[in-house]
Every structure is written in structure tokens, then in C-alpha cells.
Write an enzyme that holds these catalytic residues in place. Structure first.
Site, PDB file in Angstrom:
ATOM      1  N   GLU A 145      -6.246 -10.852  -1.370  1.00  0.00           N
ATOM      2  CA  GLU A 145      -7.158 -10.220   0.081  1.00  0.00           C
ATOM      3  C   GLU A 145      -8.435 -10.454  -0.561  1.00  0.00           C
ATOM      4  O   GLU A 145      -9.082  -9.577   0.386  1.00  0.00           O
ATOM      5  CB  GLU A 145      -6.528  -9.409   1.025  1.00  0.00           C
ATOM      6  CG  GLU A 145      -4.994  -8.848   0.883  1.00  0.00           C
ATOM      7  CD  GLU A 145      -4.754  -7.442   1.632  1.00  0.00           C
ATOM      8  OE1 GLU A 145      -5.819  -6.585   2.618  1.00  0.00           O
ATOM      9  OE2 GLU A 145      -3.225  -7.832   1.764  1.00  0.00           O
ATOM     10  N   GLU A 199       0.398  -0.997   0.471  1.00  0.00           N
ATOM     11  CA  GLU A 199      -0.105  -0.462   0.119  1.00  0.00           C
ATOM     12  C   GLU A 199       0.808   1.274  -0.056  1.00  0.00           C
ATOM     13  O   GLU A 199       0.687   2.495   1.171  1.00  0.00           O
ATOM     14  CB  GLU A 199      -1.086   0.009   1.460  1.00  0.00           C
ATOM     15  CG  GLU A 199      -1.810  -1.020   0.857  1.00  0.00           C
ATOM     16  CD  GLU A 199      -2.819  -1.401   2.453  1.00  0.00           C
ATOM     17  OE1 GLU A 199      -2.647  -0.688   3.964  1.00  0.00           O
ATOM     18  OE2 GLU A 199      -3.402  -2.439   2.304  1.00  0.00           O
TER      19      GLU A 199
HETATM   20  O1  G3I Z   1      -3.321  -6.388  18.688  1.00  0.00           O
HETATM   21  C1  G3I Z   1      -4.416  -6.561  19.508  1.00  0.00           C
HETATM   22  C2  G3I Z   1      -4.421  -6.208  20.937  1.00  0.00           C
HETATM   23  O2  G3I Z   1      -3.602  -6.573  21.619  1.00  0.00           O
HETATM   24  C3  G3I Z   1      -6.082  -5.923  21.305  1.00  0.00           C
HETATM   25  O3  G3I Z   1      -6.267  -6.977  22.536  1.00  0.00           O
HETATM   26  C4  G3I Z   1      -6.711  -5.969  20.285  1.00  0.00           C
HETATM   27  C5  G3I Z   1      -8.411  -5.006  20.855  1.00  0.00           C
HETATM   28  O4  G3I Z   1      -8.673  -4.784  19.534  1.00  0.00           O
HETATM   29  O5  G3I Z   1      -6.110  -5.071  18.902  1.00  0.00           O
HETATM   30  C6  G3I Z   1      -5.323  -6.037  18.439  1.00  0.00           C
HETATM   31  O6  G3I Z   1      -4.459  -4.758  17.735  1.00  0.00           O
HETATM   32  C7  G3I Z   1      -5.703  -5.060  16.276  1.00  0.00           C
HETATM   33  C8  G3I Z   1      -5.029  -6.083  14.961  1.00  0.00           C
HETATM   34  O7  G3I Z   1      -5.333  -6.350  13.967  1.00  0.00           O
HETATM   35  C9  G3I Z   1      -4.924  -7.796  15.915  1.00  0.00           C
HETATM   36  O8  G3I Z   1      -5.240  -8.146  15.957  1.00  0.00           O
HETATM   37  C10 G3I Z   1      -6.163  -4.256  15.829  1.00  0.00           C
HETATM   38  O9  G3I Z   1      -6.910  -3.135  17.151  1.00  0.00           O
HETATM   39  C11 G3I Z   1      -7.362  -3.811  14.154  1.00  0.00           C
HETATM   40  O10 G3I Z   1      -6.845  -2.868  13.757  1.00  0.00           O
HETATM   41  C12 G3I Z   1      -6.366  -5.216  13.606  1.00  0.00           C
HETATM   42  O11 G3I Z   1      -6.737  -4.938  11.885  1.00  0.00           O
HETATM   43  C13 G3I Z   1      -6.062  -5.502  10.950  1.00  0.00           C
HETATM   44  C14 G3I Z   1      -5.806  -4.465   9.806  1.00  0.00           C
HETATM   45  O12 G3I Z   1      -4.913  -4.558   8.898  1.00  0.00           O
HETATM   46  C15 G3I Z   1      -5.009  -3.614  10.787  1.00  0.00           C
HETATM   47  O13 G3I Z   1      -4.536  -2.752   9.843  1.00  0.00           O
HETATM   48  C16 G3I Z   1      -6.752  -6.270  10.602  1.00  0.00           C
HETATM   49  O14 G3I Z   1      -7.069  -7.629  11.539  1.00  0.00           O
HETATM   50  C17 G3I Z   1      -6.506  -7.081   9.059  1.00  0.00           C
HETATM   51  O15 G3I Z   1      -7.473  -8.219   8.799  1.00  0.00           O
HETATM   52  C18 G3I Z   1      -5.934  -6.444   8.407  1.00  0.00           C
HETATM   53  O16 G3I Z   1      -5.631  -6.548   6.986  1.00  0.00           O
HETATM   54  C19 G3I Z   1      -4.990  -5.603   6.316  1.00  0.00           C
HETATM   55  C20 G3I Z   1      -3.965  -5.844   4.899  1.00  0.00           C
HETATM   56  O17 G3I Z   1      -3.004  -6.071   6.092  1.00  0.00           O
HETATM   57  C21 G3I Z   1      -3.519  -4.823   4.263  1.00  0.00           C
HETATM   58  N1  G3I Z   1      -4.285  -4.435   3.411  1.00  0.00           N
HETATM   59  C22 G3I Z   1      -5.777  -4.050   4.459  1.00  0.00           C
HETATM   60  C23 G3I Z   1      -6.749  -4.948   5.341  1.00  0.00           C
HETATM   61  C24 G3I Z   1      -7.610  -5.076   5.896  1.00  0.00           C
HETATM   62  O18 G3I Z   1      -7.569  -3.728   6.274  1.00  0.00           O
END
Ligand code: G3I
Length: 362
Positions: A251, A146
Site C-alpha cells: 500500500e 492489521e
Molecule cells: O461507501 C461510502 C459511501 O456510501 C459514502 O457516500 C461515502 C461518503 O464519505 O463514504 C463511503 O465510504 C468510504 C469508503 O472509503 C469507500 O469509499 C469511507 O467514508 C472512507 O472512510 C473509506 O476509506 C477507506 C479506508 O481504507 C477505510 O478504512 C479508504 O478509501 C482506503 O484507502 C483505506 O484503505 C486502507 C486499507 O484498506 C488497509 N490499510 C490502510 C489503508 C488506508 O486507511
């Protein structure tokens, strides 16, 4: 789900009770999925059985991003990533590293860096350490994720601002040195759209002109029901292929809920009005909507099959609907249904439609 498992008939014979995506498309492309932390830890036996049965390529949904691999400056934590790589080896599945360089989900200490030398040191050390550890053990890396804006210009990320616009080429150069036996990809959303695609093509040409290796491009494929940009996707497959690259859909999900913009920029949020219309399928998806999802997936897979010589992998962003990031984004607390398996791991009409395309060809 249970209906999909192999059922023992006699001591020496087993019969499959349902189709498998990876077997159905075995001659065409890899079929991947993204694994959550719990799935990598094999905590859920139903998820685990479905993963083994349906997929032959795995991407970590989160744990190979830099905030997980290098939580503190110079201190790496490879435990979960190693586990994923072992899981892939044990089950004969390809592993895709996601991702070496991304402006999001960076370690906290990186956001505090303000000078070029420190960012450069982090950038070089992270790419080199991580890419060399898994060289020969994984199939490929999303080297840079990205890097572009919607109009095709470079995103003003911390890397762009402090390292300059050649940072993408530099990332591939470092990855190439550290991982000579690993495929190297550029990955982004909406790069099937003409303006952003032009930006991606310019970026790829730049990398190649510098004599640096890039093997493939990942079109993320976060699309919306009834609005799949088939023509743009097809043109993109042809244009990226013409650059000598492998094309991957990395994805894939097809969102069913209302949204007022496209793409997957996680900094964008949508305010959910206090209106059930913004979250209409909490109790389940009506048949007409299931059929719409099925016909969207059918159109996509027909197109992927048409270009099976150029597409090397199709990866879904999650194993089942319950896991999807789209339940929490761009508005929190919604019930989305974008994948082929429902919350109980049962195949949806869209799953059977995708399988049928292949059956009808045979
Ligand atoms: O690790 C923390 C954890 O410690 C905490 O307790 C919890 C509470 O919300 O959050 C956890 O972090 C989360 C993380 O995923 C790991 O689970 C974040 O809040 C959450 O925002 C994060 O979301 C991920 C997102 O990328 C972040 O940018 C999604 O799971 C994941 O599917 C998404 O994937 C991205 C690709 O990498 C790139 N392309 C877009 C795609 C969708 O956004």
C-alpha cells in the site's frame, strides 16, 4: 499523461513516448495499484489508460472488503469484484484480494453481534464463500489485515475478543481449504518496526507451526517524506524471507503533509488547526519538496531492487494524488501529493527518478 501514451507513427509502427513502471521492473517484481470504484467501472478514460500502461497488479481499494461483499447477513454482492477480476483477466494483470478478515469496514450487522457462535458463523461463511469464488482467478488474498497493535500484541478486534487469539491461524486454515490455488498473505502497516515486526513474526510462526499455509507478508508501506525507515524495512525483508515467505510492499505512499504520529490506523484522527501550515500544498508542490519526494522514492526503489529476489510485488495505494486516501486522513480536506502521478495523471519527478534507477543499472 498524454505524453506517456503510445503514439501511432505509421500504420504498422508505434513508439512509446514515455516509460512504463511495469515494463521497467518486469524482471524484478509486479507493480501494482489500488483501484477506486470509479476506476473499476472504467469511468475515467485518463485513469484507465494510465492503469493499463503502468501497472500489472490490481488491488481493490475498498470493494473486496466485507462491508461491500456481504452487505447483509448471508447476502453477497460480487458485481464489482467480478468486474475487477474480469478487468485483470482482460488486461493480463494479477488481482490481489483485499481483504478477508479486517476489524474495519465490516458489514453493519457484524458490529451488532455479541456472541461467539454468531461471529464464528459469519467468519467461517465469509472466508469460505468469498475465497472459494475467486480461487484460481486471483493471485492472492490478504487473508488477515492489521491484527496487531504497535507493540506487537494482538489488537483487541471483535474477532480476537470473541474467537480468541487463534483466529488468525483459523482464518488461514479456512482460506487454504477454500482457495488451494491462491496465495495467502498477512498484511499490516508498520510491521517493519521492530516491536510490531516481532509480533508479526510470532503470528506467522504460529500459523506455520499449526501446519497451515501462509505464502507471504505484506508490508503496507504508508511512509512519510524524509522519514523512510530504510534500515527497518531492509531488516524486515530479510527476517520475513528467512521464514520462507514472499515479501510484498502492498500500500505504498509517501506522505508530504505534517502529522504527529505514524502508521495507518484509521481510527486515529488529527485535529487540523486553523493554520495553513497543516495544509501547505493546496496550490501545488514546490520544486524542493518534489525533489525530496523523488529522493525518498529513489531510496525505496534502490532497496527494493537490492532485494528483488525476495520482493514479489510493489503496489501503490492509488493511481494518482487526487485519489489518495491521504487527502482525507488523518485530517479531512487536505491536499496531499504522496504518489508518482499528479492530479492530472502526469508523472512527477519522483516517477522519473524511480525509472532512472533501473536505466542507470542497465
Ligand atoms: O461507501 C461510502 C459511501 O456510501 C459514502 O457516500 C461515502 C461518503 O464519505 O463514504 C463511503 O465510504 C468510504 C469508503 O472509503 C469507500 O469509499 C469511507 O467514508 C472512507 O472512510 C473509506 O476509506 C477507506 C479506508 O481504507 C477505510 O478504512 C479508504 O478509501 C482506503 O484507502 C483505506 O484503505 C486502507 C486499507 O484498506 C488497509 N490499510 C490502510 C489503508 C488506508 O486507511
Amino acid at each position: 499523461m498524454l505524453g506517456l501514451l503510445l503514439v501511432a507513427c505509421t500504420r504498422t509502427e508505434t513508439i512509446p513516448t514515455g516509460p512504463s513502471l511495469k515494463k521497467t521492473f518486469a524482471d524484478d517484481f509486479l507493480i501494482g495499484t489500488a483501484l477506486s470504484i470509479g476506476q473499476i467501472e472504467e469511468k475515467d478514460s485518463l485513469a484507465d489508460a494510465l492503469i493499463r500502461e503502468q501497472f500489472n497488479a490490481l488491488t481493490a481499494e475498498n470493494i473486496m472488503k466485507s462491508m461491500f461483499l456481504q452487505p447483509e447477513w448471508g447476502k453477497f454482492d460480487f458485481a464489482l469484484a467480478d468486474k475487477l477480476v474480469d478487468y485483470g483477466k482482460k488486461n493480463n494483470m494479477a488481482i490481489i484480494g483485499h481483504t478477508l478478515v479486517w476489524h474495519s469496514q465490516l458489514p453493519r450487522f457484524v458490529y451488532r453481534l455479541t456472541d461467539k457462535d454468531s461471529v464464528s458463523e459469519f467468519f467461517t461463511n465469509h472466508i469460505t464463500t468469498v475465497a472459494s469464488r475467486y480461487d484460481g482467478k486471483i493471485l492472492g488474498w490478504d487473508v488477515v489485515n492489521e491484527a496487531l497493535n504497535e507493540d506487537g500484541t494482538m489488537r483487541g478486534s471483535i474477532f480476537y475478543r470473541l474467537l480468541g487469539e487463534d483466529y488468525v491461524t483459523e482464518a488461514f486454515r479456512l482460506a487454504q481449504l477454500a482457495a488451494p490455488n491462491t496465495e495467502l498473505y498477512y498484511n499490516d502497516y508498520n510491521i517493519e518496526q521492530p516491536n510490531k515486526r516481532a509480533g508479526a513474526i510470532a503470528l506467522i510462526k504460529k500459523i506455520k507451526e499449526a501446519g497451515v499455509r501462509i505464502d507471504g507478508v505484506g508490508i503496507q508501506g504508508h511512509w512519510h517524506a524524509r522519514r523512510i525507515p530504510l534500515k527497518d524495512i531492509e531488516e524486515s525483508i530479510l527476517e520475513y524471507t528467512a521464514l520462507g515467505l514472499k515479501v510484498m510492499i502492498t500500500e505504498l505512499d509517501v506522505e508530504l503533509l505534517p502529522r504527529n504520529f505514524t502508521g495507518a490506523d484509521i481510527s486515529e484522527r488529527m485535529k487540523m488547526k486553523d493554520d495553513p501550515a497543516f495544509n501547505p500544498y493546496v496550490a501545488g508542490v514546490p520544486d524542493s519538496v518534489q525533489q525530496q519526494l523523488a529522493s525518498d522514492y529513489e531510496a525505496l526503489f534502490k532497496l527494493f531492487l537490492k532485494h528483488r529476489d525476495h520482493i514479489t510485488r510493489v503496489t501503490f495505494w492509488g493511481v494518482n494524488d487526487g485519489q489518495s486516501w491521504l487527502n482525507g486522513w488523518p485530517a479531512p480536506g487536505r491536499t496531499n501529493h504522496p504518489l508518482l502521478f499528479d492530479r492530472d495523471f502526469k508523472p512527477k519527478p519522483a516517477f522519473y527518478k524511480v525509472i532512472e534507477i533501473k536505466d542507470n543499472l542497465n
